[in-house]
Motif scaffolding. Structure first.
Motif, PDB file in Angstrom:
ATOM      1  N   VAL A  23       0.853  -1.202   0.000  1.00 45.30           N
ATOM      2  CA  VAL A  23       0.000   0.000   0.000  1.00 45.30           C
ATOM      3  C   VAL A  23       0.885   1.247   0.000  1.00 45.30           C
ATOM      4  CG1 VAL A  23      -1.759   1.339   1.224  1.00 45.30           C
ATOM      5  CG2 VAL A  23      -1.885  -1.172   1.205  1.00 45.30           C
ATOM      6  N   LEU A  24       0.682   2.075  -1.027  1.00 50.92           N
ATOM      7  CA  LEU A  24       1.403   3.341  -1.132  1.00 50.92           C
ATOM      8  C   LEU A  24       0.426   4.496  -0.946  1.00 50.92           C
ATOM      9  CD1 LEU A  24       3.638   2.778  -4.303  1.00 50.92           C
ATOM     10  CD2 LEU A  24       4.420   2.872  -1.936  1.00 50.92           C
ATOM     11  N   ASN A  25       0.764   5.409  -0.043  1.00 46.49           N
ATOM     12  CA  ASN A  25      -0.008   6.640   0.086  1.00 46.49           C
ATOM     13  C   ASN A  25       0.605   7.673  -0.855  1.00 46.49           C
ATOM     14  OD1 ASN A  25      -1.384   8.932   0.856  1.00 46.49           O
ATOM     15  ND2 ASN A  25      -0.288   9.174   2.793  1.00 46.49           N
ATOM     16  N   MET A  26      -0.087   7.921  -1.977  1.00 49.49           N
ATOM     17  CA  MET A  26       0.447   8.852  -2.976  1.00 49.49           C
ATOM     18  C   MET A  26      -0.182  10.228  -2.735  1.00 49.49           C
ATOM     19  SD  MET A  26       2.722   8.761  -5.294  1.00 49.49           S
ATOM     20  CE  MET A  26       2.953   7.131  -6.023  1.00 49.49           C
ATOM     21  N   SER A  27       0.193  10.834  -1.601  1.00 48.42           N
ATOM     22  CA  SER A  27      -0.450  12.112  -1.253  1.00 48.42           C
ATOM     23  C   SER A  27      -0.019  13.240  -2.184  1.00 48.42           C
ATOM     24  CB  SER A  27      -0.189  12.468   0.207  1.00 48.42           C
ATOM     25  OG  SER A  27       1.106  12.128   0.581  1.00 48.42           O
ATOM     26  N   THR A  28       1.193  13.167  -2.744  1.00 46.19           N
ATOM     27  CA  THR A  28       1.536  14.143  -3.777  1.00 46.19           C
ATOM     28  C   THR A  28       1.178  13.529  -5.121  1.00 46.19           C
ATOM     29  OG1 THR A  28       3.454  14.804  -2.439  1.00 46.19           O
ATOM     30  CG2 THR A  28       3.319  15.682  -4.671  1.00 46.19           C
ATOM     31  N   VAL A  29       0.084  14.001  -5.715  1.00 44.76           N
ATOM     32  CA  VAL A  29      -0.318  13.465  -7.026  1.00 44.76           C
ATOM     33  C   VAL A  29       0.539  14.094  -8.124  1.00 44.76           C
ATOM     34  CG1 VAL A  29      -2.243  13.278  -8.655  1.00 44.76           C
ATOM     35  CG2 VAL A  29      -2.644  12.972  -6.210  1.00 44.76           C
ATOM     36  N   LYS A  30       1.034  15.308  -7.855  1.00 41.34           N
ATOM     37  CA  LYS A  30       1.933  15.945  -8.800  1.00 41.34           C
ATOM     38  C   LYS A  30       2.925  16.830  -8.059  1.00 41.34           C
ATOM     39  CE  LYS A  30       2.037  19.056 -12.678  1.00 41.34           C
ATOM     40  NZ  LYS A  30       1.277  20.028 -13.438  1.00 41.34           N
ATOM     41  N   PRO A  31       4.229  16.749  -8.274  1.00 40.99           N
ATOM     42  CA  PRO A  31       4.864  15.791  -9.169  1.00 40.99           C
ATOM     43  C   PRO A  31       4.737  14.370  -8.615  1.00 40.99           C
ATOM     44  CG  PRO A  31       6.529  16.986  -7.921  1.00 40.99           C
ATOM     45  CD  PRO A  31       5.214  17.627  -7.608  1.00 40.99           C
ATOM     46  N   LEU A  32       4.347  13.446  -9.482  1.00 43.51           N
ATOM     47  CA  LEU A  32       4.128  12.061  -9.067  1.00 43.51           C
ATOM     48  C   LEU A  32       5.466  11.377  -8.783  1.00 43.51           C
ATOM     49  CD1 LEU A  32       1.636  10.030  -8.899  1.00 43.51           C
ATOM     50  CD2 LEU A  32       2.531   9.103 -11.038  1.00 43.51           C
ATOM     51  N   ASP A  33       5.495  10.561  -7.744  1.00 42.25           N
ATOM     52  CA  ASP A  33       6.696   9.780  -7.413  1.00 42.25           C
ATOM     53  C   ASP A  33       6.795   8.618  -8.410  1.00 42.25           C
ATOM     54  OD1 ASP A  33       8.729   8.290  -6.340  1.00 42.25           O
ATOM     55  OD2 ASP A  33       7.997   8.437  -4.270  1.00 42.25           O
ATOM     56  N   ARG A  34       7.360   8.904  -9.584  1.00 41.85           N
ATOM     57  CA  ARG A  34       7.419   7.918 -10.668  1.00 41.85           C
ATOM     58  C   ARG A  34       8.204   6.682 -10.242  1.00 41.85           C
ATOM     59  NH1 ARG A  34       6.300  10.460 -15.870  1.00 41.85           N
ATOM     60  NH2 ARG A  34       7.329   8.705 -16.925  1.00 41.85           N
ATOM     61  N   GLU A  35       9.301   6.933  -9.506  1.00 42.16           N
ATOM     62  CA  GLU A  35      10.150   5.811  -9.074  1.00 42.16           C
ATOM     63  C   GLU A  35       9.368   4.806  -8.247  1.00 42.16           C
ATOM     64  OE1 GLU A  35      13.920   6.547  -7.025  1.00 42.16           O
ATOM     65  OE2 GLU A  35      14.164   8.261  -8.382  1.00 42.16           O
ATOM     66  N   ALA A  36       8.564   5.323  -7.321  1.00 46.67           N
ATOM     67  CA  ALA A  36       7.787   4.432  -6.454  1.00 46.67           C
ATOM     68  C   ALA A  36       6.757   3.653  -7.264  1.00 46.67           C
ATOM     69  CB  ALA A  36       7.105   5.231  -5.344  1.00 46.67           C
ATOM     70  N   VAL A  37       6.168   4.307  -8.272  1.00 45.33           N
ATOM     71  CA  VAL A  37       5.164   3.639  -9.102  1.00 45.33           C
ATOM     72  C   VAL A  37       5.815   2.527  -9.930  1.00 45.33           C
ATOM     73  CG1 VAL A  37       3.592   3.966 -11.059  1.00 45.33           C
ATOM     74  CG2 VAL A  37       3.619   5.648  -9.203  1.00 45.33           C
ATOM     75  N   VAL A  38       6.948   2.853 -10.554  1.00 45.01           N
ATOM     76  CA  VAL A  38       7.623   1.861 -11.403  1.00 45.01           C
ATOM     77  C   VAL A  38       8.148   0.703 -10.554  1.00 45.01           C
ATOM     78  CG1 VAL A  38       9.571   1.486 -12.968  1.00 45.01           C
ATOM     79  CG2 VAL A  38       8.174   3.561 -13.183  1.00 45.01           C
ATOM     80  N   ALA A  39       8.707   1.025  -9.390  1.00 43.47           N
ATOM     81  CA  ALA A  39       9.219  -0.033  -8.501  1.00 43.47           C
ATOM     82  C   ALA A  39       8.073  -0.952  -8.067  1.00 43.47           C
ATOM     83  CB  ALA A  39       9.908   0.578  -7.284  1.00 43.47           C
ATOM     84  N   ALA A  40       6.924  -0.341  -7.759  1.00 47.28           N
ATOM     85  CA  ALA A  40       5.762  -1.138  -7.330  1.00 47.28           C
ATOM     86  C   ALA A  40       5.336  -2.078  -8.461  1.00 47.28           C
ATOM     87  CB  ALA A  40       4.610  -0.223  -6.932  1.00 47.28           C
ATOM     88  N   ALA A  41       5.311  -1.565  -9.680  1.00 45.06           N
ATOM     89  CA  ALA A  41       4.902  -2.378 -10.828  1.00 45.06           C
ATOM     90  C   ALA A  41       5.908  -3.503 -11.074  1.00 45.06           C
ATOM     91  CB  ALA A  41       4.772  -1.491 -12.067  1.00 45.06           C
ATOM     92  N   ARG A  42       7.209  -3.187 -11.012  1.00 46.27           N
ATOM     93  CA  ARG A  42       8.250  -4.191 -11.255  1.00 46.27           C
ATOM     94  C   ARG A  42       8.209  -5.284 -10.190  1.00 46.27           C
ATOM     95  NH1 ARG A  42      12.418  -0.225 -13.282  1.00 46.27           N
ATOM     96  NH2 ARG A  42      11.971  -0.359 -15.514  1.00 46.27           N
ATOM     97  N   GLN A  43       8.040  -4.859  -8.940  1.00 42.63           N
ATOM     98  CA  GLN A  43       8.182  -5.813  -7.843  1.00 42.63           C
ATOM     99  C   GLN A  43       6.910  -6.609  -7.552  1.00 42.63           C
ATOM    100  OE1 GLN A  43       9.782  -3.131  -4.898  1.00 42.63           O
ATOM    101  NE2 GLN A  43      11.575  -2.734  -6.173  1.00 42.63           N
ATOM    102  N   THR A  44       5.741  -6.067  -7.937  1.00 38.56           N
ATOM    103  CA  THR A  44       4.498  -6.805  -7.654  1.00 38.56           C
ATOM    104  C   THR A  44       3.802  -7.289  -8.921  1.00 38.56           C
ATOM    105  OG1 THR A  44       2.983  -4.908  -7.709  1.00 38.56           O
ATOM    106  CG2 THR A  44       4.141  -5.323  -5.625  1.00 38.56           C
ATOM    107  N   GLY A  45       4.024  -6.607 -10.035  1.00 42.80           N
ATOM    108  CA  GLY A  45       3.453  -7.045 -11.313  1.00 42.80           C
ATOM    109  C   GLY A  45       1.998  -6.678 -11.529  1.00 42.80           C
TER     110      GLY A  45
END
Lengths: 116, 320
Positions: free
Chosen positions: B221-243
């Protein structure tokens, strides 16, 4: 409304009142009726001057500076394209830039107007 | 998790007063809603630094821009729909374009406005603000994060949109929580699916993750409280690591957090994605709880989306 409500007497607006807007004459597009009375109704003090006469401009600004308790509006009656014979009072020039020879002619006429 | 309930607008009101005591350059504007947005707390303590603008949101944004140009830190508040919708062009041209230091703090965002219905709810504001260059968009999840986000917004040199709610929501974080502008907060680790949420949907995401754990699905579970600028790294890492990724927001799926995450995943790591949000509809009148159920914004809805995302992984090559 905000300026009058807060009694901003250090604020002066100048209306370049050439009566034309991009789609045509303001009275045809959507009339503002009596602009001076409208501004007064909103709590502004109003002066009406010839916007091409610098002495009137300076005079109105000085009066506006002395005026207390209300914001001031100077309605400066002007002619769009003043000083360029083929532009004066023509709505077509509201949003069109002159090109080539038109620029030369306009600048020549304005130069004459500035240095007679 | 504490069972304490506080609305983010109430936290905003308190945070503004604290900020006002520390920073004399902070001024506040409101458009005839100060009792509802809670800027009234600031107005009572600092009447000479509070500007009541009347029902004139466009004028409020222009005035806030002027105050910022004169060195103040203006917080301009109204309901989200009026601050972002009615005054959009002033926000764009008078505030964001010249990058003026204005903080637009809007309450009554989303459908949990409740009984006032669609005209006073806002499911489009994140999209409207996110699309404007220079604007930072923050959607706090609870009262603790709201207070920190108000401080962070004041410290950030430039325009910020702060999205706040009317209804009382659980306090998720303790005083040890640290909001970082532009950084996702990892609230729960998991390897099977990542739930990226903002605002009140963070609580639903945490509840969903608990439910999923009982079924053997480990959800990050990621709390993405800053919608912009988006934490791209966290999003990509989440996708890579969980699929698989699920987004959850109290906002339209068009243009909001889900869209922001999809933009990143589409370019950098396309994995199965499910969006929990409002599906191209207006809100309506109802209690917040009724509306959350009607629009599919409960923990159950998040859990269902997570199961679908996990199921969609089958047969696909892992990773990206």
């Amino acid at each position: 409304m905000t300026a009058a409500h807060r009694k901003l007497d250090n604020l002066t607006a100048i209306v370049d009142y050439n009566r034309l807007q991009i789609d045509g004459d303001v009275r045809e597009v959507k009339s503002v009726q009596d602009l001076a009375r409208r501004l007064e109704a909103f709590g502004w003090r109003v002066w009406e001057i010839d916007g091409h006469n610098w002495q009137e401009i300076v005079g109105a600004l000085e009066e506006a500076r002395r005026s207390k308790g209300r914001p001031g509006a100077i309605i400066a009656h002007t002619v769009k394209g003043k000083g360029v014979s083929f532009m004066e009072g023509k709505v077509d020039w509201h949003g069109t830039a002159p090109k080539g020879e038109e620029v030369e002619r306009a600048l020549a006429e304005l130069g004459k107007a500035v240095r007679p | 998790m504490s069972a304490k309930l506080i609305s983010t607008r109430a936290a905003y009101g308190r945070a503004l007063v604290k900020l006002g005591r520390l920073r004399p350059e902070v001024v506040v504007l409101d458009a005839d809603l100060s009792k509802s947005t809670r800027t009234i707390d600031f107005a009572r303590e600092f009447p000479e630094r509070f500007f009541e603008m009347g029902v004139a949101e466009q004028d409020m944004m222009g005035t806030a821009a002027g105050l910022a140009a004169a060195g103040k830190i203006p917080f301009a508040s109204s309901f989200a729909i009026f601050a972002t919708g009615r005054a959009w062009e002033q926000v764009r041209n008078s505030i964001a374009y010249p990058r003026l230091n204005v903080k637009i703090a809007a309450t009554h965002a989303g459908i949990t406005v409740g009984e006032d219905g669609a005209s006073h709810q806002s499911v489009e504001d994140i999209a409207l603000m996110r699309v404007i260059p220079h604007l930072v968009v923050i959607v706090p999840a609870d009262a603790v994060e709201t207070e920190q986000a108000v401080e962070a917004a004041a410290a950030h040199p430039g325009p910020v949109y702060l999205r706040l709610g009317r209804s009382e929501v659980p306090v998720l974080f303790d005083e040890g929580y640290r909001f970082q502008l532009g950084k996702a907060a990892l609230l729960r680790e998991g390897k099977d699916v990542a739930i990226v949420a903002c605002g009140i949907m963070v609580a639903a995401a945490l509840e969903a993750a608990k439910e999923l754990a009982g079924e053997g699905i480990e959800a990050r579970v990621l709390n993405m409280s800053t919608v912009k600028p988006l934490d791209r790294e966290a999003v990509v890492a989440a996708a890579r690591q969980t699929g698989a990724v699920v987004t959850a927001e109290e906002h339209s799926v068009i243009g909001g957090l889900g869209s922001a995450v999809a933009e990143v995943l589409g370019e950098e790591c396309p994995v199965p994605l499910r969006m929990v949000g409002i599906r191209d509809q207006f809100g309506q009148s109802g209690t917040p709880a009724e509306l959350l159920r009607a629009y599919g914004l409960t923990a159950e809805d998040v859990a269902r989306a997570a199961r679908q995302a996990v199921a969609a992984k089958k047969g696909r090559a892992a990773g990206c």
